[in-house]
Design an enzyme around this catalytic site. Structure first.
Site, PDB file in Angstrom:
ATOM      1  N   CYS A  19     130.279  84.723 -27.624  1.00 47.76           N
ATOM      2  CA  CYS A  19     129.558  85.964 -28.123  1.00 47.76           C
ATOM      3  C   CYS A  19     129.394  85.694 -29.931  1.00 47.76           C
ATOM      4  CB  CYS A  19     130.259  87.220 -28.108  1.00 47.76           C
ATOM      5  SG  CYS A  19     129.606  88.502 -29.137  1.00 47.76           S
ATOM      6  N   CYS A  22     130.625  88.103 -31.981  1.00 43.13           N
ATOM      7  CA  CYS A  22     131.920  88.229 -32.465  1.00 43.13           C
ATOM      8  C   CYS A  22     132.118  87.242 -33.550  1.00 43.13           C
ATOM      9  CB  CYS A  22     132.726  87.696 -31.045  1.00 43.13           C
ATOM     10  SG  CYS A  22     132.384  88.940 -29.646  1.00 43.13           S
TER      11      CYS A  22
END
Length: 422
Positions: A19, A22
């Site tokens: 991600c 993230c």
């Protein structure tokens, strides 16, 4: 962690290794952990790969990445604010503390009021209203603080019609909750947890959708100091301040820097500076029919919206949803080509090229079939003609033969006639 987590308060980042958001949060999250430890906070900071421990992530209702949750006993609180170090730490300290914080003195009340732009206070003793207040606090503490105080702690300018009471202090004044006029306590607190005037961005506008209020925005360019940009912003601020008692139940006021986000929301190209009123519950919006020149013009525009005479645009109907799909697809294609023209050509050009070749092949195959069919039919027709009547040369020879036979007969008859004469 699963067995012992209830022994402590945990602030956990559920992430996925692939991600991008993230990865962007990771350095901020490391700073959060260091500062929380240095300040001696009882909150433990950690992170978990939700793809490796999917069962635990599912248990906490993780559906996207990154998801930040504060785990306190049997409760799990979602963090929905900006992903900055200070905002995350403030959230953790607020939720980890007591639901209702007492204000024992006027000095403490003044100190807290200076720190918080919006302040909810319960005044009175034990009552069903206090039980409801605690219940709402357990739900909405993710957004704001909740306090309690006795009547003698409140400022002198405060007048309460009855006790117990729930109040909100903001914008230099206060409002008292009225069950008959304001409805459910949870809905009222959710509506009043914002200041009357805000600098609105995409995240704030999303949060305002839960309040049920209409949002009146001056869309301007903060870097542009021209008279028109400044004037529209001032008009909104004056209406929010001077007509607070009239409109604060139904309207939220503010300004937005730039029109990029608002254009994507309305699927239209607004020329700035301008004023727009949004209904975030059904995606409708209102634009003034004439130019807003003064505060009185803005008040008239708002009254027209309230009495239903102003024309609403947009909405969440079927046509608007189809328009949204087309608009989003177009925006995606344009953004891809702007950011990387070569990638755009590859992503969209290759499939189109393959489809074009396939279509061309199908069309060409049909045409050739028709040509072969036509030639076959023509050949068959020609064979039939040859079989029935013969070739042109044979017909010509036949005519010549008949002509020859007739000529010999005539000659013989002529000889016989001549012999008879003789």
């Amino acid at each position: 962690f699963k067995e012992n987590r209830k022994d402590d308060i945990w602030l956990v980042d559920f992430y996925a290794p692939w991600c991008g958001h993230c990865k962007k949060l990771e350095p901020i999250w490391n700073e959060v952990g260091i500062e929380m430890r240095n300040m001696g906070s009882p909150v433990k900071v950690g992170k978990m790969d939700a793809t490796s421990f999917s069962s635990i992530a599912s248990e906490f209702g993780v559906r996207g990445y990154p998801t930040i949750k504060l785990l306190k006993g049997d409760l799990a609180y979602n963090y929905r604010g900006p992903r900055t170090k200070d905002d995350i730490i403030e959230f953790a300290n607020r939720v980890a503390g007591p639901l209702i914080r007492p204000l024992p003195s006027q000095h403490m009340f003044e100190h807290v009021q200076k720190r918080h732009r919006v302040l909810f206070v319960y005044v009175g003793g034990e009552s069903p209203l206090k039980e409801k207040y605690i219940e709402v606090a357990s739900e909405l503490i993710v957004y704001t603080y909740f306090f309690s105080a006795s009547e003698d702690v409140l400022p002198e300018y405060v007048t309460l019609p009855e006790l117990p009471a729930v109040m909100v202090f903001k914008d230099g004044t206060y409002f008292v909750y009225d069950e008959y006029e304001d409805g459910d306590l949870s809905s009222w607190i959710n509506r009043e947890r914002f200041q009357g005037y805000l600098h609105v961005d995409g995240f704030t506008l999303y949060e305002l959708g839960d309040t049920g209020k209409l949002v009146a925005i001056a869309v301007i360019d903060d870097k542009n100091s021209s008279v028109e940009h400044t004037r529209l912003k001032s008009i909104i601020q004056e209406v929010a301040r001077d007509y607070r008692d009239h409109f604060h139940r139904n309207f939220q006021f503010g300004h937005m820097d730039g029109n990029d986000y608002i254009n994507s929301l309305l699927m239209d190209d607004l020329t700035i500076p301008t004023i727009v009123v949004l209904n975030t519950s059904n995606q409708q919006y209102f634009l003034p029919e004439r130019h807003i020149e003064s505060t009185e013009d803005m008040v008239q525009f708002i009254n027209n919206i309230l009495d239903g005479t102003a024309e609403a645009q947009g909405g969440d109907g079927l046509l608007q949803r189809i328009k949204r799909i087309i608009y989003d697809a177009k925006s995606t294609i344009v953004s891809v080509f702007k950011s990387s023209p070569l990638l755009g050509c590859f992503l969209f050009g290759l499939p189109l090229g393959v489809i074009s070749i396939m279509c061309y092949g199908i069309c060409t195959a049909d045409t050739d079939g028709e040509v072969f069919e036509h030639e076959g039919a023509k050949k068959e027709s020609g064979d039939r003609e040859l079989t029935d009547e013969g070739s042109e040369e044979e017909q010509e020879e036949e005519k010549n033969g008949k002509y020859t036979e007739l000529s010999d007969g005539e000659l013989k008859q002529k000889d016989i006639m001549e012999k008879k004469k003789d």
